[in-house]
Write a protein that holds these residues in place. Structure first.
Motif, PDB file in Angstrom:
ATOM      1  N   UNK A   1      47.358 -28.387 -12.088  1.00  0.00           N
ATOM      2  CA  UNK A   1      46.070 -27.932 -12.616  1.00  0.00           C
ATOM      3  C   UNK A   1      45.084 -27.932 -11.462  1.00  0.00           C
ATOM      4  N   UNK A   2      44.069 -27.082 -11.552  1.00  0.00           N
ATOM      5  CA  UNK A   2      43.072 -27.000 -10.487  1.00  0.00           C
ATOM      6  C   UNK A   2      41.664 -26.998 -11.087  1.00  0.00           C
ATOM      7  N   UNK A   3      40.730 -27.509 -10.306  1.00  0.00           N
ATOM      8  CA  UNK A   3      39.321 -27.450 -10.680  1.00  0.00           C
ATOM      9  C   UNK A   3      38.754 -26.147 -10.113  1.00  0.00           C
ATOM     10  N   UNK A   4      37.959 -25.458 -10.901  1.00  0.00           N
ATOM     11  CA  UNK A   4      37.455 -24.149 -10.488  1.00  0.00           C
ATOM     12  C   UNK A   4      35.920 -24.117 -10.472  1.00  0.00           C
ATOM     13  N   UNK A   5      35.409 -22.934 -10.194  1.00  0.00           N
ATOM     14  CA  UNK A   5      33.994 -22.740  -9.852  1.00  0.00           C
ATOM     15  C   UNK A   5      32.994 -23.422 -10.774  1.00  0.00           C
ATOM     16  N   UNK A   6      33.242 -23.439 -12.064  1.00  0.00           N
ATOM     17  CA  UNK A   6      32.170 -23.949 -12.931  1.00  0.00           C
ATOM     18  C   UNK A   6      31.951 -25.454 -12.835  1.00  0.00           C
ATOM     19  N   UNK A   7      32.838 -26.153 -12.138  1.00  0.00           N
ATOM     20  CA  UNK A   7      32.559 -27.583 -11.877  1.00  0.00           C
ATOM     21  C   UNK A   7      31.400 -27.758 -10.901  1.00  0.00           C
ATOM     22  N   UNK A   8      31.205 -26.777 -10.028  1.00  0.00           N
ATOM     23  CA  UNK A   8      30.200 -26.905  -8.965  1.00  0.00           C
ATOM     24  C   UNK A   8      28.816 -27.169  -9.572  1.00  0.00           C
ATOM     25  N   UNK A   9      28.208 -28.247  -9.125  1.00  0.00           N
ATOM     26  CA  UNK A   9      26.876 -28.702  -9.546  1.00  0.00           C
ATOM     27  C   UNK A   9      26.823 -29.155 -11.009  1.00  0.00           C
ATOM     28  N   UNK A  10      27.961 -29.164 -11.689  1.00  0.00           N
ATOM     29  CA  UNK A  10      28.033 -29.759 -13.034  1.00  0.00           C
ATOM     30  C   UNK A  10      28.653 -31.161 -12.901  1.00  0.00           C
ATOM     31  N   UNK A  11      29.856 -31.218 -12.347  1.00  0.00           N
ATOM     32  CA  UNK A  11      30.513 -32.496 -12.032  1.00  0.00           C
ATOM     33  C   UNK A  11      30.341 -33.543 -13.139  1.00  0.00           C
ATOM     34  N   UNK A  12      30.769 -33.168 -14.321  1.00  0.00           N
ATOM     35  CA  UNK A  12      30.612 -34.060 -15.474  1.00  0.00           C
ATOM     36  C   UNK A  12      31.524 -35.299 -15.393  1.00  0.00           C
ATOM     37  N   UNK A  13      32.668 -35.170 -14.743  1.00  0.00           N
ATOM     38  CA  UNK A  13      33.576 -36.290 -14.467  1.00  0.00           C
ATOM     39  C   UNK A  13      34.333 -36.855 -15.667  1.00  0.00           C
ATOM     40  N   UNK A  14      34.273 -36.197 -16.795  1.00  0.00           N
ATOM     41  CA  UNK A  14      35.089 -36.659 -17.926  1.00  0.00           C
ATOM     42  C   UNK A  14      36.583 -36.598 -17.580  1.00  0.00           C
ATOM     43  N   UNK A  15      36.912 -35.693 -16.693  1.00  0.00           N
ATOM     44  CA  UNK A  15      38.313 -35.475 -16.316  1.00  0.00           C
ATOM     45  C   UNK A  15      38.950 -36.701 -15.676  1.00  0.00           C
ATOM     46  N   UNK A  16      38.195 -37.437 -14.878  1.00  0.00           N
ATOM     47  CA  UNK A  16      38.817 -38.514 -14.095  1.00  0.00           C
ATOM     48  C   UNK A  16      39.298 -39.662 -14.967  1.00  0.00           C
ATOM     49  N   UNK A  17      38.666 -39.854 -16.104  1.00  0.00           N
ATOM     50  CA  UNK A  17      39.003 -40.991 -16.959  1.00  0.00           C
ATOM     51  C   UNK A  17      40.365 -40.833 -17.616  1.00  0.00           C
ATOM     52  N   UNK A  18      40.811 -39.609 -17.777  1.00  0.00           N
ATOM     53  CA  UNK A  18      42.045 -39.388 -18.536  1.00  0.00           C
ATOM     54  C   UNK A  18      43.270 -39.144 -17.674  1.00  0.00           C
ATOM     55  N   UNK A  19      43.085 -38.949 -16.395  1.00  0.00           N
ATOM     56  CA  UNK A  19      44.231 -38.587 -15.542  1.00  0.00           C
ATOM     57  C   UNK A  19      45.168 -39.782 -15.360  1.00  0.00           C
ATOM     58  N   UNK A  20      46.420 -39.666 -15.756  1.00  0.00           N
ATOM     59  CA  UNK A  20      47.344 -40.806 -15.676  1.00  0.00           C
ATOM     60  C   UNK A  20      47.774 -41.150 -14.257  1.00  0.00           C
ATOM     61  N   UNK A  21      47.567 -40.239 -13.317  1.00  0.00           N
ATOM     62  CA  UNK A  21      47.998 -40.522 -11.940  1.00  0.00           C
ATOM     63  C   UNK A  21      46.827 -40.570 -10.958  1.00  0.00           C
ATOM     64  N   UNK A  22      45.601 -40.547 -11.480  1.00  0.00           N
ATOM     65  CA  UNK A  22      44.403 -40.703 -10.632  1.00  0.00           C
ATOM     66  C   UNK A  22      44.392 -39.753  -9.432  1.00  0.00           C
ATOM     67  N   UNK A  23      44.529 -38.474  -9.718  1.00  0.00           N
ATOM     68  CA  UNK A  23      44.628 -37.533  -8.591  1.00  0.00           C
ATOM     69  C   UNK A  23      43.377 -36.675  -8.404  1.00  0.00           C
TER      70      UNK A  23
END
Ligand code: SF4
Ligand code: F3S
Length: 110
Positions: free
Chosen positions: A3-25
């Motif tokens: 999976x990849x992070x794409x353009x709409x993360x820029x300047x949003x960076x909500x970070x909900x994604x990091x809490x659920x990743x089982x391998x902390x990548x």
């Protein structure tokens, strides 16, 4: 596949994604997060967690240029495993066009 992070993360960076990743990548830059494609196990858990819908599978339309961007930036940036505060104006940036040129390659301030 990854999976990849794409353009709409820029300047949003909500970070909900990091809490659920089982391998902390996830790796943290100043205004964007990147996934290390060599560490991602393709579980897909992060995709629905992103309020900006910025995470997609690398097989989806538009993903191709983001694979190398995620790889390059993940190598330069510190790992992030705990959700921090999103930028105060994150909601204002959600969905705006033309954010690609605003992507900062600087690591997150520590
Ligand atoms: Fe982490 Fe799974 Fe998302 Fe890959 S797909 S970044 S392993 S949560
Ligand atoms: Fe970015 Fe979405 Fe994660 S905005 S920081 S990919 S939750």
């Amino acid at each position: 596949m990854t999976y990849v992070v794409t353009e709409n993360c820029i300047k949003c960076k909500f970070q909900d994604c990091v809490e659920v990743c089982p391998v902390d990548c996830f790796y943290e830059g100043e205004n964007f997060l990147a996934i290390n494609p060599d560490e991602c196990i393709d579980c897909g858990v992060c995709e629905p967690e992103c309020p900006a819908e910025a995470i997609i599978a690398d097989t989806e339309d538009g993903a191709e240029p983001w694979i190398e961007i995620n790889r390059t930036l993940a190598e330069k940036w510190p790992n992030i495993t705990v959700k921090g505060d999103a930028p105060g104006d994150a909601d204002d940036w959600n969905g705006r066009a033309g954010k690609r040129e605003l992507l900062s390659e600087k690591p997150a301030a520590t």
